[in-house]
Write an enzyme that holds these catalytic residues in place. Structure first.
Site, PDB file in Angstrom:
ATOM      1  CB  THR A   1      -0.952   0.008   1.220  1.00 37.82           C
ATOM      2  OG1 THR A   1      -1.780   1.176   1.174  1.00 37.82           O
ATOM      3  CG2 THR A   1      -0.185   0.002   2.530  1.00 37.82           C
TER       4      THR A   1
ATOM      5  CG  HIS B   1       5.620 -11.134  17.008  1.00 31.62           C
ATOM      6  ND1 HIS B   1       6.691 -11.756  16.404  1.00 31.62           N
ATOM      7  CD2 HIS B   1       6.111 -10.633  18.174  1.00 31.62           C
ATOM      8  CE1 HIS B   1       7.760 -11.636  17.156  1.00 31.62           C
ATOM      9  NE2 HIS B   1       7.431 -10.958  18.254  1.00 31.62           N
TER      10      HIS B   1
END
Length: 408
Positions: free
Chosen positions: A316, A368
Site C-alpha cells: 500500500t 508476530h
C-alpha cells in the site's frame, strides 16, 4: 410493455446486495442505458442501467437489502408518447412559473444565498437595498452591507442576539464500507500485529526512470512507475523470508510457493485491493500493465470479485496522499503488508559526506504469531538493498541488461 429490472449477481457466493443509491425518482422518465441505481455487495459496487425507455417505478427503497434475482424496479415502455406531451406541458408550466417568480422578486424577496446570510448575521431585510432584477436582494448586496458595517459606515442593529450555527449530517455506511470496517477490526483483534520501519534512498530509481521512462512509455504504452520496482523487490525479499508469504489456518501454517501481490488502490467507493497473480513470472512491463489495468477497472467500477480475491502479500502506498509515516493494517488472512510513504529530500551521510537525497520511509506490519523480528527486519533490509541498487539485484547486475529487463 412492462420490463422488470432484476438484481444481477455480483459474484459467486454473494446472494444479497444493498441498494446504496437511486439516481432517479419514482415516476421519472428514463432512457435505455441510463444509470439508474448503484448496489453494494460485501466486496464491490455495481451500477444498474435502464433496459429501455419509459416511466420507472421503484420497487425497493434506498438502503434496503435485496436478494440476487429479485425485482429492483419496473419500466413501462408504453408511455413514451405520453411523456412527450407531458414534457411539452412542463415547458409551458415552467414559463408561467418564471413570470410569477419575477413578480415575487419585485416584493424585495432575497435570493436563497442572501436569505441564508441575512439569517446567520441577523440583518433586518429593510436595511438592505436590493440591486438584483426587480429590486431583489442578492448575495453581493449582503456582502456589501456587511463590509460597510465593518468599516463603521453604517450602524448595526441586529434583529436578535447573535448565536453560533452548528450542524451535523448523518449518513448510513454502505455495505462495502461496513464490511471493510469489520475486516479491519477483525485484523486488529485476531492477529499479533507489530510494525517495523526502515528508510530507503530512492536516487537510483529516480535516475533509471529519468533515463528510460519516455522510451518505456512509447514502447509499452504505460508509465515506468515506482510500483514495479517495489513489487519486484518484495518478491525477492519474500523468497528470502518465506514465512512472510504465509498464513495461519487453524493450527497450521500455509507457505505459498507463488507470489500473488495485492496492490491497494483508492477508488470512488474507498480502498480496493486487487491482486496481481504470479508476480514472480512478470517483467517490469507486465507488472506496470497489470497495475494500469486493475487501477482503471477500480476507478470505472468494473473490477470483478475474482480480481480482488486471494493475494499472499499486500503493498500500500500512503505516499500518494502525502503520508510521511504510518502503520498499515494487515490484510487478512495474509500475514504482512508493506507500507510505502511520501518521498522527501533529506540530508543523509554518504561516504562520510552529507548529501541531499530523495528518501522514503518503509513500514512492514506483520503477524508476530508466525513472523519473528529477525524475518521482518531482514525483509525490509532486502527491499532496501534492492531499491538502492536495482541494477545489481533486479536487473541482472550490469547496466547493459537494463534494456533487456525493461524489454526496450
Amino acid at each position: 410493455m412492462i420490463i422488470q429490472v432484476k438484481v444481477p449477481s455480483p459474484g459467486e457466493s454473494i446472494t444479497e446486495v444493498e441498494v446504496s443509491t437511486w439516481l432517479v425518482k419514482n415516476g421519472d422518465y428514463v432512457h435505455k442505458g441510463q444509470t439508474i441505481a448503484e448496489i453494494d455487495s460485501d466486496k464491490a459496487t455495481l451500477e444498474i442501467s435502464a433496459e429501455d425507455d419509459g416511466i420507472i417505478t421503484l420497487m425497493v427503497e434506498k438502503g434496503e437489502r435485496v436478494r440476487v434475482g429479485n425485482v429492483l424496479c419496473i419500466i413501462d415502455s408504453s408511455k413514451k408518447e405520453k411523456f412527450t406531451k407531458k414534457y411539452q406541458d412542463n415547458i409551458v408550466h415552467d414559463h408561467k412559473k418564471k413570470d410569477n417568480l419575477e413578480k415575487k422578486y419585485s416584493l424585495k424577496i432575497p435570493s436563497p444565498a442572501s436569505k441564508k446570510i441575512l439569517k446567520e448575521k441577523h440583518i433586518p431585510i429593510e436595511s438592505i437595498q436590493g440591486t438584483g432584477k426587480h429590486g431583489r436582494i442578492t448575495k453581493k448586496d449582503c456582502i456589501f452591507h456587511l463590509e460597510k458595517i465593518e468599516k463603521n459606515e453604517i450602524p448595526f442593529f441586529p434583529n436578535e442576539p447573535v448565536t453560533m450555527y452548528r450542524s451535523q449530517t448523518k449518513t448510513t455506511l454502505s455495505s462495502l464500507r461496513r464490511k471493510l470496517s469489520k475486516r479491519l477490526v477483525d485484523a486488529k483483534n485476531q492477529t499479533a500485529s507489530l510494525t517495523t520501519f526502515n528508510e530507503v534512498d530512492m536516487q537510483e530509481i529516480f535516475l533509471i526512470r529519468k533515463k528510460y521512462k519516455d522510451i518505456f512509455k512509447k514502447k509499452h504504452g504505460v508509465n515506468l512507475g515506482f510500483m514495479s520496482f517495489f513489487t519486484m523487490s518484495c518478491v525477492r525479499a519474500l523468497k528470502l523470508y518465506p514465512d512472510i508469504n504465509a498464513m495461519i489456518s487453524g493450527e497450521e501454517k500455509i507457505n505459498f510457493e507463488y507470489y500473488d501481490i495485492s496492490i491497494a488502490i483508492s477508488g470512488p467507493k474507498g480502498l480496493i485491493v486487487p491482486v496481481i497473480r504470479n508476480t514472480e513470472h512478470l517483467s517490469f512491463r507486465g507488472i506496470e500493465q497489470e497495475i494500469y489495468k486493475l487501477s482503471t477497472r477500480v476507478h470505472n467500477g468494473t473490477i470483478s470479485i475474482d480480481e480482488m480475491t486471494g493475494g499472499t502479500f499486500t503493498i500500500t502506498n500512503g505516499g500518494v496522499f502525502g503520508s510521511m509515516l504510518s502503520t498499515p493494517i494487515i490484510n487478512p488472512p495474509q500475514s504482512a503488508i508493506l507500507g510505502m510513504h511520501k518521498i522527501m529530500e533529506r540530508p543523509v551521510v554518504i561516504n562520510e559526506s552529507i548529501e541531499i537525497r530523495p528518501m522514503m520511509y518503509l513500514a512492514l506490519s506483520y503477524d508476530h504469531r508466525i513472523i519473528d523480528g529477525r524475518e521482518s527486519v531482514g525483509f525490509l533490509v532486502s527491499v532496501k538493498e534492492s531499491i538502492e541498487n536495482p541494477i545489481k539485484f533486479l536487473m541482472g547486475g550490469s547496466e547493459k541488461n537494463i534494456y533487456k529487463k525493461l524489454e526496450l
